[in-house]
Every structure is written in structure tokens, then in C-alpha cells.
Design a protein around this motif. Structure first.
Motif, PDB file in Angstrom:
ATOM      1  N   PHE A 249       0.803  -1.110   0.157  1.00 40.58           N
ATOM      2  CA  PHE A 249       0.159   0.003  -0.023  1.00 40.58           C
ATOM      3  C   PHE A 249       0.856   1.096   0.159  1.00 40.58           C
ATOM      4  O   PHE A 249       0.706   2.035  -0.753  1.00 40.58           O
ATOM      5  CB  PHE A 249      -0.848  -0.036   1.384  1.00 40.58           C
TER       6      PHE A 249
ATOM      7  N   GLU B  96      -2.178  -0.268  -5.849  1.00 36.49           N
ATOM      8  CA  GLU B  96      -2.987   0.421  -6.563  1.00 36.49           C
ATOM      9  C   GLU B  96      -2.868  -0.343  -8.075  1.00 36.49           C
ATOM     10  O   GLU B  96      -3.618  -0.623  -8.904  1.00 36.49           O
ATOM     11  CB  GLU B  96      -2.220   1.743  -6.925  1.00 36.49           C
ATOM     12  N   GLN B  97      -1.472  -0.792  -8.378  1.00 37.67           N
ATOM     13  CA  GLN B  97      -1.083  -1.489  -9.655  1.00 37.67           C
ATOM     14  C   GLN B  97      -1.638  -2.972  -9.609  1.00 37.67           C
ATOM     15  O   GLN B  97      -2.336  -3.397 -10.648  1.00 37.67           O
ATOM     16  CB  GLN B  97       0.447  -1.495  -9.578  1.00 37.67           C
ATOM     17  N   LEU B  98      -1.659  -3.634  -8.567  1.00 30.03           N
ATOM     18  CA  LEU B  98      -2.479  -4.687  -8.358  1.00 30.03           C
ATOM     19  C   LEU B  98      -4.213  -4.820  -8.626  1.00 30.03           C
ATOM     20  O   LEU B  98      -4.442  -5.589  -9.407  1.00 30.03           O
ATOM     21  CB  LEU B  98      -2.296  -5.481  -6.999  1.00 30.03           C
ATOM     22  N   LEU B  99      -4.476  -3.710  -8.344  1.00 33.02           N
ATOM     23  CA  LEU B  99      -6.015  -3.615  -8.507  1.00 33.02           C
ATOM     24  C   LEU B  99      -6.365  -3.169 -10.015  1.00 33.02           C
ATOM     25  O   LEU B  99      -7.397  -3.357 -10.325  1.00 33.02           O
ATOM     26  CB  LEU B  99      -6.549  -2.255  -7.526  1.00 33.02           C
ATOM     27  N   LEU B 100      -5.378  -2.711 -10.660  1.00 35.59           N
ATOM     28  CA  LEU B 100      -5.575  -2.305 -12.238  1.00 35.59           C
ATOM     29  C   LEU B 100      -5.238  -3.534 -13.063  1.00 35.59           C
ATOM     30  O   LEU B 100      -5.437  -3.482 -14.175  1.00 35.59           O
ATOM     31  CB  LEU B 100      -4.719  -1.129 -12.548  1.00 35.59           C
TER      32      LEU B 100
ATOM     33  N   ARG C  34     -10.299  -2.461  -2.281  1.00 40.79           N
ATOM     34  CA  ARG C  34     -10.638  -1.358  -3.201  1.00 40.79           C
ATOM     35  C   ARG C  34     -11.142  -0.184  -2.368  1.00 40.79           C
ATOM     36  O   ARG C  34     -11.239   1.004  -2.768  1.00 40.79           O
ATOM     37  CB  ARG C  34     -11.749  -2.172  -4.064  1.00 40.79           C
TER      38      ARG C  34
ATOM     39  N   ILE D  63      -8.023   1.676  -1.195  1.00 44.35           N
ATOM     40  CA  ILE D  63      -7.425   2.371  -2.160  1.00 44.35           C
ATOM     41  C   ILE D  63      -8.245   3.545  -2.474  1.00 44.35           C
ATOM     42  O   ILE D  63      -7.586   4.838  -2.884  1.00 44.35           O
ATOM     43  CB  ILE D  63      -7.052   1.467  -3.178  1.00 44.35           C
ATOM     44  N   ASP D  64      -9.384   3.555  -2.439  1.00 43.51           N
ATOM     45  CA  ASP D  64     -10.449   4.617  -3.012  1.00 43.51           C
ATOM     46  C   ASP D  64     -10.453   5.762  -1.959  1.00 43.51           C
ATOM     47  O   ASP D  64     -10.499   7.081  -2.170  1.00 43.51           O
ATOM     48  CB  ASP D  64     -11.964   3.824  -3.016  1.00 43.51           C
TER      49      ASP D  64
ATOM     50  N   ARG E 289      -6.954   9.530 -11.303  1.00 39.39           N
ATOM     51  CA  ARG E 289      -7.337   8.074 -10.408  1.00 39.39           C
ATOM     52  C   ARG E 289      -8.780   7.682 -10.822  1.00 39.39           C
ATOM     53  O   ARG E 289      -9.150   6.538 -10.896  1.00 39.39           O
ATOM     54  CB  ARG E 289      -7.219   8.659  -8.959  1.00 39.39           C
TER      55      ARG E 289
ATOM     56  N   ALA F  11      -8.417   6.137 -14.406  1.00 32.97           N
ATOM     57  CA  ALA F  11      -7.958   4.796 -14.349  1.00 32.97           C
ATOM     58  C   ALA F  11      -8.890   3.679 -13.760  1.00 32.97           C
ATOM     59  O   ALA F  11      -8.508   2.805 -13.756  1.00 32.97           O
ATOM     60  CB  ALA F  11      -6.465   4.820 -13.145  1.00 32.97           C
TER      61      ALA F  11
ATOM     62  N   LEU G 100      -9.410   3.885 -10.006  1.00 32.54           N
ATOM     63  CA  LEU G 100      -9.014   3.639  -8.693  1.00 32.54           C
ATOM     64  C   LEU G 100      -9.823   4.247  -7.698  1.00 32.54           C
ATOM     65  O   LEU G 100     -10.409   3.664  -6.619  1.00 32.54           O
ATOM     66  CB  LEU G 100      -7.728   4.124  -8.566  1.00 32.54           C
ATOM     67  N   SER G 101     -10.544   5.422  -8.187  1.00 37.15           N
ATOM     68  CA  SER G 101     -11.700   5.981  -7.510  1.00 37.15           C
ATOM     69  C   SER G 101     -12.873   5.607  -8.049  1.00 37.15           C
ATOM     70  O   SER G 101     -13.241   5.873  -9.244  1.00 37.15           O
ATOM     71  CB  SER G 101     -11.356   7.508  -7.417  1.00 37.15           C
ATOM     72  N   ARG G 102     -13.582   4.818  -7.537  1.00 36.07           N
ATOM     73  CA  ARG G 102     -14.657   4.418  -8.086  1.00 36.07           C
ATOM     74  C   ARG G 102     -16.145   4.920  -7.268  1.00 36.07           C
ATOM     75  O   ARG G 102     -17.352   5.055  -7.831  1.00 36.07           O
ATOM     76  CB  ARG G 102     -15.129   2.866  -7.944  1.00 36.07           C
TER      77      ARG G 102
ATOM     78  N   TYR H  19      -1.055   2.586 -15.860  1.00 31.54           N
ATOM     79  CA  TYR H  19      -1.302   4.010 -15.040  1.00 31.54           C
ATOM     80  C   TYR H  19       0.008   4.150 -14.088  1.00 31.54           C
ATOM     81  O   TYR H  19       0.489   2.871 -13.607  1.00 31.54           O
ATOM     82  CB  TYR H  19      -2.312   3.679 -13.967  1.00 31.54           C
TER      83      TYR H  19
ATOM     84  N   HIS I 222       6.026  -7.766 -11.833  1.00 29.59           N
ATOM     85  CA  HIS I 222       5.270  -6.523 -11.397  1.00 29.59           C
ATOM     86  C   HIS I 222       3.902  -7.061 -11.233  1.00 29.59           C
ATOM     87  O   HIS I 222       3.186  -8.001 -11.606  1.00 29.59           O
ATOM     88  CB  HIS I 222       5.363  -5.624 -12.563  1.00 29.59           C
ATOM     89  N   VAL I 223       3.174  -6.405 -10.090  1.00 30.12           N
ATOM     90  CA  VAL I 223       2.010  -6.726  -9.652  1.00 30.12           C
ATOM     91  C   VAL I 223       0.937  -6.446 -10.554  1.00 30.12           C
ATOM     92  O   VAL I 223      -0.357  -6.615 -10.423  1.00 30.12           O
ATOM     93  CB  VAL I 223       1.609  -6.303  -8.386  1.00 30.12           C
ATOM     94  N   ALA I 224       1.215  -5.390 -11.700  1.00 27.12           N
ATOM     95  CA  ALA I 224       0.039  -5.061 -12.695  1.00 27.12           C
ATOM     96  C   ALA I 224      -0.334  -6.053 -13.545  1.00 27.12           C
ATOM     97  O   ALA I 224      -1.252  -5.781 -14.327  1.00 27.12           O
ATOM     98  CB  ALA I 224       0.470  -3.757 -13.439  1.00 27.12           C
TER      99      ALA I 224
ATOM    100  N   ARG J  93       8.690   0.407 -17.500  1.00 25.86           N
ATOM    101  CA  ARG J  93       7.459  -0.225 -17.742  1.00 25.86           C
ATOM    102  C   ARG J  93       6.842   0.234 -18.991  1.00 25.86           C
ATOM    103  O   ARG J  93       6.174  -0.498 -19.845  1.00 25.86           O
ATOM    104  CB  ARG J  93       6.447  -0.333 -16.684  1.00 25.86           C
TER     105      ARG J  93
END
Lengths: 228, 203
Positions: free
Chosen positions: A81, A87-91, A223, A226-227, B52, B55, B57-59, B74, B94-96, B138
Motif C-alpha cells: 500500500f 494500486e497496480q494490483l487493483l488495475l 478497493r 485504495i479509494d 485516478r 484509471a 482507482l476511485s470508484r 497507470y 510486477h503486480v500490474a 514499464r
């Protein structure tokens, strides 16, 4: 290049988490050290009566396993975190449900599994009868899996907070109770010569339920964290 | 080139309020292949919040809707680089969840961001700027058409900025799109679109 499948990605994450853990051996050693210290303190506090210790041993061992799990689950998502990896994991295109299993798996391997494997030594220190040691290891293997899964829900919900430690305890301790009750009951049954199987079966059922449901809660918790 | 292609990203009437203050209102725009869009505004204007939201991330906590039609990359304020892993491991694991890159691809990408020879050095031995550069590598590896970059030039030296600008132009020329925030004006010959959060329109 297409992104890796969810299982392949999960294995990659697991490997990453384990390498990270091995490079910070103190985090692997801490729960074991905690376990050893508390086990060593009990005979001093309760008096060195071997029979009495043997009676308390199942409960003592299980409570310490539970607390050491609680102490470590706080950190599962913390560093990811803080440095933005979460953040990258969530995307990531892969489903979060599978990905978080890698984090839980790594946490269980370096706390639950290790504790279960060394627990016979601690059982010996508390004069637990040899016949119950097998059940102790088995119940810890099953039970610590549930503890890791449930603890990670608390970790996911509180990862965004500066001081989440106390809140985690409040959130997940009630969910830890059934595991403690059936785990120590299994060992007690083995001590008295009764059948431990039913208790272990219930622990197994809890584990199945936790594997199916807790990743959903963890994914949602991450989620939200992070939000915020 | 853009007018016949389908959008990669579309924002529909996004409004955001923070602490009782309206940051932006009814923001609607489309990002098409070939777009290089720079979001402008002073500190606290909501640039990071907007990116965000775009992307995903903010929902919650904003009005409006974002449609994403493609895979996106992102890069946020935090580098996501693990200090305990080497740059090579950081990219390979990488976690993406991007593709599995070969050693050669990773070495090439790290060389392009000026980290040749640092592939297997633990990242905690690297400087802040080098951490950012590991992250920027990346961009050389990614196959995502849409890049969302939040202040990509932070802590990057002058030549690094020039190289990054050239990379962005190559990406949009190849049919990709870039949405970025930055306080510096881009020194590129490509047509840059601006979205000013203060005036709320694309210039």
C-alpha cells in the motif's frame, strides 16, 4: 504479448511475496520468537507442575498461535500500500479474487505452516502428551489457514489507516473465536483419548468456507482502502 | 488520424467535490488513438483525483461515468518499486499483471532508462530518481494502448525528460494515447491537447 492467466499470475505473486519475506528474515522469525517467549513464560507464571501444565497446554498453544497470527496479519498489504504496488494490483487485468490468494498463501506459509511445524517442540516444553502432538500439528495446519484468511480481511480494511493494529483485533477477533474453540478442543480430545476427527473436520469445513468467501471480502476491502 | 477511430477512454459528465469545494464540474471528453492530452491546473485543482477516476482507482465519491475500452497503464505518484527486489525482479514480477518478459526485454528496457548495469542491484541502493526510472521502464515494455501518467517527470533529470517526451510521441504516433498531468509544458513537435481544470475545457 497477452497478460498471463490468473493462476500463472497468482504463482508469480506468491513467488514475489516469498522472496520479499526471505529478504526480511526478521518478519519470519518474529512470530516464532513470540511463540517461544510466551511458551517459556507460562511455566513461570503457572508454577512448574507438569500435570497442571499438560492440562492447559492445548489452550495455551492455540491462544499463542492465534495471537502471533494476529500480530503478523497487519503487515500483509502494508508495504504494498505504501509504495503504490497495491494500486497496480487493483488495475491488473487478472481477477483480484485469485491474486489475493497469493498474498494469503505467502502469509500462511511463513506464519501458520512454520508454527505448525515447530509446534511439537513447544508442546514438549508444556508437557503435552506425545499422543496429542500429531493432532496439534494437524489442527494448527488447518486452523492457521482460516486465521490467515480472516486476518487478511482485517488487514485489507485497515491498510489505509495509520494505526490499524487495534482496529484489526476488534474486527477479526470475533471471527477467530470458533477456530480457537474447535482447534483447542481437538487437541484436548486427543489428550483424553477421545476422537479428534470431528473437530478437525469442522476446522476443515471452516477452511473451505474461508477460502471461498474471504477473498471476496479482501478484494472489496482493498478497493475501498485504495479509494479512500 | 483520430477522427475515424473508436475512443480508448470516454469521460461522461464527471464532477468532483472535495471538502465542500467543487473541483471540476460536468467534465466530458474522449481520448482517441493519437491523442496526447495534458491535464493542467494549479496544485489542488484535482489533477491526481481526475487521473485516478479515469484509471478506475476511485470508484465512488464523484458524479458521472467513465468508459474504458482498452487495457491501460497507470503510473502514479508512488513508484511501486520494491526496495528489497532488484530492478529486474521488480519488472519481471510486477503486480500490474502484464506479460511475462524475457530477460533480454527487461535488460533492453532498463538500458533505455539509463539503468544499464543496475539490473541486479537491490533497489534500496538506488536513488529516488532511479526508482522512478525503474517504473518508467514499464513504458518501454508495456503493450497497453492507453497510458495514464501522473507527474511522470518528477525527479527525472533533463536528458531523461527529453527521452521520455520522445517516447510519449512515439507511442501516440503508433496509435496509442497518453493522458498525463505535469506542471511543465511538453517540448514536443506533436500536437498536444490541453484540459484545463480551472476553465474546464479542452483548448
Amino acid at each position: 504479448m497477452s497478460p498471463p492467466g490468473s493462476l500463472q499470475f497468482c504463482v508469480r505473486l506468491l513467488r514475489r511475496q516469498l522472496v520479499l519475506a526471505v529478504r526480511r528474515p526478521i518478519e519470519i522469525g518474529n512470530p516464532l520468537l513470540f511463540f517461544a517467549m510466551v511458551v517459556a513464560l507460562f511455566p513461570l507464571g503457572l508454577g512448574p507442575a507438569p500435570d497442571q501444565l499438560a492440562g492447559f497446554a492445548p489452550g495455551i498453544l492455540w491462544i499463542i498461535a492465534l495471537l502471533s497470527n494476529l500480530l503478523t496479519s497487519d503487515a500483509v498489504f502494508r508495504s504494498d500500500f505504501e509504495d503504490g504496488s497495491l494500486e497496480q494490483l487493483l488495475l491488473a487485468p487478472q481477477p483480484l479474487f485469485i491474486s489475493v490468494l497469493a498474498y494469503i498463501g505467502a502469509h500462511w506459509l511463513i506464519t501458520g505452516l512454520l508454527l505448525a511445524l515447530v509446534s511439537p517442540v513447544f508442546a514438549l516444553m508444556l508437557n503435552l502428551p506425545g499422543s496429542a502432538v500429531g493432532t496439534l500439528v494437524l489442527s494448527l495446519l488447518l486452523g492457521s489457514g482460516v486465521l490467515s484468511l480472516v486476518g487478511c480481511i482485517g488487514a485489507a480494511l485497515t491498510v489505509g489507516l495509520k494505526r490499524g493494529g487495534m482496529l484489526i483485533s476488534l474486527l477479526v477477533l470475533p471471527l477467530y473465536m470458533p477456530v480457537l474453540i474447535f482447534g483447542s478442543a481437538a487437541v484436548k480430545a486427543a489428550v483424553t483419548g477421545a476422537a479428534a476427527g470431528p473437530y478437525l473436520a469442522i476446522l476443515g469445513a471452516m477452511l473451505c468456507l474461508a477460502i471461498a468467501l474471504s477473498p471476496l471480502a479482501i478484494a472489496a476491502g482493498l478497493r475501498i482502502s485504495i479509494d479512500a | 488520424m483520430g477522427h475515424v477511430s473508436a475512443p480508448l477512454l470516454a469521460a461522461h459528465a464527471i464532477s468532483l467535490e472535495r471538502g465542500g469545494r467543487e473541483l471540476f464540474q460536468d467534465l466530458s471528453f474522449e481520448v482517441l488513438p493519437g491523442h496526447l492530452l495534458q491535464i493542467e491546473g494549479p496544485n489542488g485543482a484535482g489533477k491526481t483525483s481526475l487521473i485516478r477516476i479515469l484509471a478506475g482507482l476511485s470508484r465512488y465519491g464523484f458524479d458521472g461515468r467513465v468508459s474504458r475500452y482498452t487495457a491501460l497503464l497507470y503510473l502514479g505518484h508512488q513508484s511501486g518499486v520494491k526496495a528489497l527486489l532488484t530492478p529486474r525482479e521488480n519488472l519481471a514480477w510486477h503486480v500490474a499483471g502484464e506479460g511475462q518478459y524475457s530477460d533480454e526485454q527487461i535488460e533492453t528496457a532498463l538500458a533505455k532508462v539509463g539503468l544499464y548495469g543496475f539490473e541486479d542491484v537491490p533497489s534500496h541502493a538506488l536513488s529516488a530518481g532511479q526508482h522512478r526510472r525503474v517504473n518508467l521502464a514499464r513504458l518501454y515494455l508495456s503493450q497497453c494502448p492507453l497510458w495514464l501518467l501522473d507527474e511522470p517527470f518528477t525527479a527525472i533529470d533533463k536528458t531523461g525528460v527529453l527521452e521520455l517526451e520522445a517516447l510519449l510521441v512515439r507511442h501516440v504516433e503508433a496509435g496509442g494515447a497518453v493522458v498525463m498531468t505535469s506542471h511543465q509544458a511538453l517540448q514536443v513537435t506533436y500536437e498536444v491537447r490541453y484540459l484545463s481544470l480551472v476553465e474546464g475545457l479542452i483548448l
